[in-house]
Design an enzyme around this catalytic site. Structure first.
Site: not given
Ligand SMILES: Cc1cc2nc3c(=O)[nH]c(=O)nc-3n(C[C@H](O)[C@H](O)[C@H](O)COP(=O)(O)OP(=O)(O)OC[C@H]3O[C@@H](n4cnc5c(N)ncnc54)[C@H](O)[C@@H]3O)c2cc1C
Length: 290
Positions: A25, A27-29, A93, A184
């Site tokens: 991944g 992403g932010f992590g 994965v 939003e």
């Protein structure tokens, strides 16, 4: 805990001896982990289904046409081009085999010493199959683009209808879930209605386009502070968003959304932002944890 290269007296050219950290991944992590391991004696392999990072907080602007998709997609390879211990592979994965320290992917098996699973979340429809079939989620760039096409297509369709009643389902936008995404998006759609609609589509009337924001909680931005919640509610009302609180969705068949208690709204635009699920390589987690 990793110690630094200097303390170990090792150079990055010895990297074949370094433990291999596989990060699933980007992403932010995943980005944060790879960044924190930049000068550590490890070999990093990041794997993602896409070769780009998605900046999710601005997805709603892609969906409403105020930003192009490439403005919120960042090349993962380019981002780490200066980081010597980093490599990237595009793959999905499908399974983790912890007993062998191997993951199954769409490009074959990959071995690891340490595994970081940072696969984010997927939309949770809470088991409501017809909602899942007809409502639009918005967690990825392809989904935001689908939403943009749906909005534009239904505005075009609205022009072709002869009566106000016939136009109603094409011009009614129902956002389910009054968290940050729903709020939003409701604001962005209200702006589209208030400032753009009649310029781009002079055949349509501003007051015929409706934006509904629905939540089963008694307030918008439920987990946030009272001040944020009240402020958002006030702004949304001022912009002409119809905020429906304490309301639970019962079903959606593609042309009409039904709420508990019998109320219905004719709509071809239901956007689901009401919840998330972990997005794990499930086969492993089902067997070992669930
Ligand atoms: C519309 C929207 C607006 C948001 N706005 C804000 C905001 O304003 N502020 C804020 O703090 N947070 C916001 N968030 C939440 C924030 O974006 C997430 O908390 C954050 O992205 C989570 O990071 P992550 O790394 O866990 O997962 P993600 O960013 O989702 O990244 C997961 C990555 O894993 C990859 N992946 C998943 N499964 C596999 C697999 N099996 N194989 C290979 N790759 C896989 C995906 O392709 C993806 O790149 C928003 C989220 C959304 C959807």
């Amino acid at each position: 805990m990793f110690v630094s290269l200097k303390h170990m007296g090792m150079d990055l050219k010895d990297k074949a001896k370094f433990p291999k950290v596989v990060i699933i991944g980007g992403g932010f992590g995943g980005l944060e982990v790879a960044d924190k391991l930049a000068d550590k004696p490890v070999e990093i392999l990041m794997i993602d289904k896409h070769n780009y990072h998605t900046f999710q907080p601005l997805l709603y602007q892609v969906a409403t046409g105020s930003l192009e998709a490439e403005s919120i997609a960042f090349s993962l390879r380019k981002n780490f081009s200066e980081q010597k211990n980093f490599r990237f592979r595009i793959a999905e994965v499908t399974k983790v085999n912890p007993e062998k320290n191997i993951i199954d992917t769409t490009i074959g098996e990959i071995a690891y010493d340490y595994l970081v699973i940072a696969t984010g979340s997927t939309t949770n429809f809470f088991g409501n199959k017809d909602v899942e079939q007809f409502a639009m989620p918005m967690k990825s760039i392809p989904e935001a683009l689908n939403l943009r096409y749906l909005i534009l297509q239904n505005l075009e369709e609205a022009i072709l209808q002869k009566t106000k009643d016939e136009r109603e389902p094409y011009l009614s936008f129902v956002l389910v879930g009054a968290g940050p995404t729903g709020v939003e998006l409701a604001g962005a759609l209200a702006e589209l209605r208030n400032h753009i609609l009649t310029k781009d589509y002079p055949e349509l009337k501003k007051e015929d386009m409706k934006v509904y924001l629905v939540d089963f909680l008694p307030k918008v931005l439920g987990p946030m502070s009272d001040e944020a919640s009240k402020g958002a509610y006030k702004f949304l009302k001022e912009m002409g968003v119809e905020v429906m609180l304490n309301v639970k969705v019962e079903g959606y068949n593609g042309t009409e959304i039904r709420f508990e208690g019998g109320k219905t709204i004719p709509t071809k635009n239901v956007i689901w932002s009401a919840g998330g699920n972990g997005s794990y390589p499930r086969r492993y987690f089902k067997r070992h944890y669930c």
